[in-house]
Design an enzyme around this catalytic site. Sequence first.
Site, mmCIF file in Angstrom:
data_model
loop_
_atom_site.group_PDB
_atom_site.id
_atom_site.type_symbol
_atom_site.label_atom_id
_atom_site.label_comp_id
_atom_site.label_asym_id
_atom_site.label_seq_id
_atom_site.Cartn_x
_atom_site.Cartn_y
_atom_site.Cartn_z
ATOM 1 N N ASN A 46 9.178 -31.298 24.447
ATOM 2 C CA ASN A 46 8.797 -32.671 24.098
ATOM 3 C C ASN A 46 7.296 -32.778 24.346
ATOM 4 O O ASN A 46 6.871 -32.889 25.484
ATOM 5 C CB ASN A 46 9.586 -33.647 24.976
ATOM 6 C CG ASN A 46 9.116 -35.081 24.826
ATOM 7 O OD1 ASN A 46 8.373 -35.406 23.897
ATOM 8 N ND2 ASN A 46 9.545 -35.954 25.727
ATOM 9 N N TRP A 47 6.541 -32.711 23.271
ATOM 10 C CA TRP A 47 5.071 -32.709 23.419
ATOM 11 C C TRP A 47 4.513 -34.086 23.759
ATOM 12 O O TRP A 47 3.328 -34.203 24.063
ATOM 13 C CB TRP A 47 4.418 -32.197 22.120
ATOM 14 C CG TRP A 47 4.569 -30.724 21.900
ATOM 15 C CD1 TRP A 47 5.221 -29.826 22.703
ATOM 16 C CD2 TRP A 47 4.036 -29.975 20.803
ATOM 17 N NE1 TRP A 47 5.127 -28.570 22.169
ATOM 18 C CE2 TRP A 47 4.403 -28.628 21.008
ATOM 19 C CE3 TRP A 47 3.293 -30.308 19.667
ATOM 20 C CZ2 TRP A 47 4.041 -27.608 20.113
ATOM 21 C CZ3 TRP A 47 2.941 -29.315 18.782
ATOM 22 C CH2 TRP A 47 3.309 -27.961 18.999
ATOM 23 N N LYS A 48 5.335 -35.099 23.640
ATOM 24 C CA LYS A 48 4.869 -36.477 23.866
ATOM 25 C C LYS A 48 3.611 -36.723 23.004
ATOM 26 O O LYS A 48 3.535 -36.201 21.895
ATOM 27 C CB LYS A 48 4.626 -36.724 25.360
ATOM 28 C CG LYS A 48 5.871 -36.340 26.190
ATOM 29 C CD LYS A 48 5.838 -36.773 27.613
ATOM 30 C CE LYS A 48 7.125 -36.333 28.294
ATOM 31 N NZ LYS A 48 7.219 -36.758 29.675
ATOM 32 N N HIS A 99 14.318 -41.840 25.235
ATOM 33 C CA HIS A 99 13.575 -41.228 26.345
ATOM 34 C C HIS A 99 13.191 -42.340 27.336
ATOM 35 O O HIS A 99 12.899 -43.464 26.911
ATOM 36 C CB HIS A 99 12.324 -40.525 25.801
ATOM 37 C CG HIS A 99 11.637 -39.702 26.855
ATOM 38 N ND1 HIS A 99 10.791 -40.271 27.773
ATOM 39 C CD2 HIS A 99 11.709 -38.374 27.141
ATOM 40 C CE1 HIS A 99 10.356 -39.304 28.594
ATOM 41 N NE2 HIS A 99 10.898 -38.147 28.225
ATOM 42 N N GLU A 136 10.548 -42.985 28.781
ATOM 43 C CA GLU A 136 9.249 -43.615 28.479
ATOM 44 C C GLU A 136 9.409 -44.665 27.383
ATOM 45 O O GLU A 136 8.745 -45.711 27.408
ATOM 46 C CB GLU A 136 8.218 -42.532 28.095
ATOM 47 C CG GLU A 136 7.791 -41.742 29.334
ATOM 48 C CD GLU A 136 7.331 -40.319 29.074
ATOM 49 O OE1 GLU A 136 7.024 -39.965 27.922
ATOM 50 O OE2 GLU A 136 7.289 -39.538 30.039
ATOM 51 N N GLU A 153 17.677 -36.764 32.388
ATOM 52 C CA GLU A 153 16.309 -36.703 32.908
ATOM 53 C C GLU A 153 16.123 -37.742 34.012
ATOM 54 O O GLU A 153 15.815 -38.908 33.725
ATOM 55 C CB GLU A 153 15.310 -36.984 31.787
ATOM 56 C CG GLU A 153 15.390 -36.000 30.649
ATOM 57 C CD GLU A 153 14.063 -35.912 29.903
ATOM 58 O OE1 GLU A 153 13.520 -34.813 29.845
ATOM 59 O OE2 GLU A 153 13.580 -36.950 29.421
ATOM 60 N N GLY A 157 7.410 -35.411 34.961
ATOM 61 C CA GLY A 157 5.958 -35.325 35.093
ATOM 62 C C GLY A 157 5.465 -35.404 36.529
ATOM 63 O O GLY A 157 4.279 -35.577 36.773
ATOM 64 N N SER A 216 10.193 -31.925 34.964
ATOM 65 C CA SER A 216 9.426 -30.871 35.647
ATOM 66 C C SER A 216 10.069 -29.492 35.548
ATOM 67 O O SER A 216 10.041 -28.715 36.505
ATOM 68 C CB SER A 216 9.179 -31.255 37.110
ATOM 69 O OG SER A 216 8.403 -32.447 37.169
ATOM 70 N N GLY A 264 8.744 -31.219 29.079
ATOM 71 C CA GLY A 264 7.549 -31.974 28.714
ATOM 72 C C GLY A 264 6.300 -31.131 28.924
ATOM 73 O O GLY A 264 5.971 -30.248 28.133
ATOM 74 N N GLY A 265 5.622 -31.365 30.040
ATOM 75 C CA GLY A 265 4.338 -30.737 30.336
ATOM 76 C C GLY A 265 4.280 -29.236 30.061
ATOM 77 O O GLY A 265 3.337 -28.758 29.425
HETATM 78 P P1 PGA Z 1 8.163 -33.090 32.183
HETATM 79 O O1 PGA Z 1 8.766 -34.125 31.095
HETATM 80 O O2 PGA Z 1 8.769 -31.742 31.895
HETATM 81 O O3 PGA Z 1 6.695 -33.125 31.978
HETATM 82 O O4 PGA Z 1 8.598 -33.589 33.534
HETATM 83 C C1 PGA Z 1 10.084 -34.047 30.685
HETATM 84 C C2 PGA Z 1 10.387 -35.141 29.681
HETATM 85 O O5 PGA Z 1 9.916 -36.270 29.856
HETATM 86 O O6 PGA Z 1 11.097 -34.911 28.671
#
Ligand code: PGA
Length: 255
Positions: free
Chosen positions: A11-13, A101, A103, A173, A179, A219, A240-241
């Site tokens: 997930n590149w956001k 998600h 967010e 999640e 993050g 994470s 994500g990251g």
């Molecule tokens: P993260 O994000 O791996 O940076 O914690 C995961 C996500 O929000 O899908």
Amino acid sequence: MTERTPIIAGNWKMHHDHYTAIQVIQKLSYQLDKTDYERVEVVVCPPFTDLRSLQTVLEADRIPIRLGAQNCHFEEQGAFTGEVSATMLAKLSVAYVIVGHSERRELFGETDEDVNRKVRAVVKHGMTPILCCGETLDEREAGTAEAKVRGQVEAGIAGLSKAQVGAAVIAYEPIWAIGTGRTAGSEDAQAMCAVIREQVAAVAGPDAAGAVRIQYGGSVKPGNIAELMACPDVDGALVGGASLDPDDFARIVRF
Ligand code: PGA
């Protein structure tokens, strides 16, 4: 027990414009080979503006990485300034859409009802939803995490047939792990993923529960993926990251 193909999605956001996206996908593809793709389904979910460029590269170079989107609107079309419909995504060979998600829920006010409408729109257009759920730290400490997650799952899959539920992906999640560098321990991840499978069984029956793929997200890194993937109810990861860097993401795929 049903064989579930592991699914690892990046997930590149809101990262990587379409120029960078092309470089990243090419670097990633240099590191992965046929055996990786046979073992794991690899998905990349870039910003909308990258989708067309990546579709072209993946098709031209026959790279079996699947494309995902990070959101969609539930209506087919209309006066919804700034939105993108599931129909439009399906036309770009998008196979997966992340829905709900945390967010989106926290920053953009998406409700369980919005999430369910999006899930149904995604399925209607022949794509697979990656339905996200997860609790805050306060909810975990208050002992309400399980009820929250069960509720999100039940609301998210409402109105789908049993077969559609079985074909879906659910991402657990925990919000406190996103993050933050703080991963749920594999025991906590396994416990909640088992709860999710149980909830799917209660709503859609044992076949759907045996088939639905459940990812852990929050994470995920090259150093913790193997332990997470060893959990019986964890079928993959939403990353994500660490998915922004092709070397790290390739190491995660090759857990
Ligand atoms: P993260 O994000 O791996 O940076 O914690 C995961 C996500 O929000 O899908």
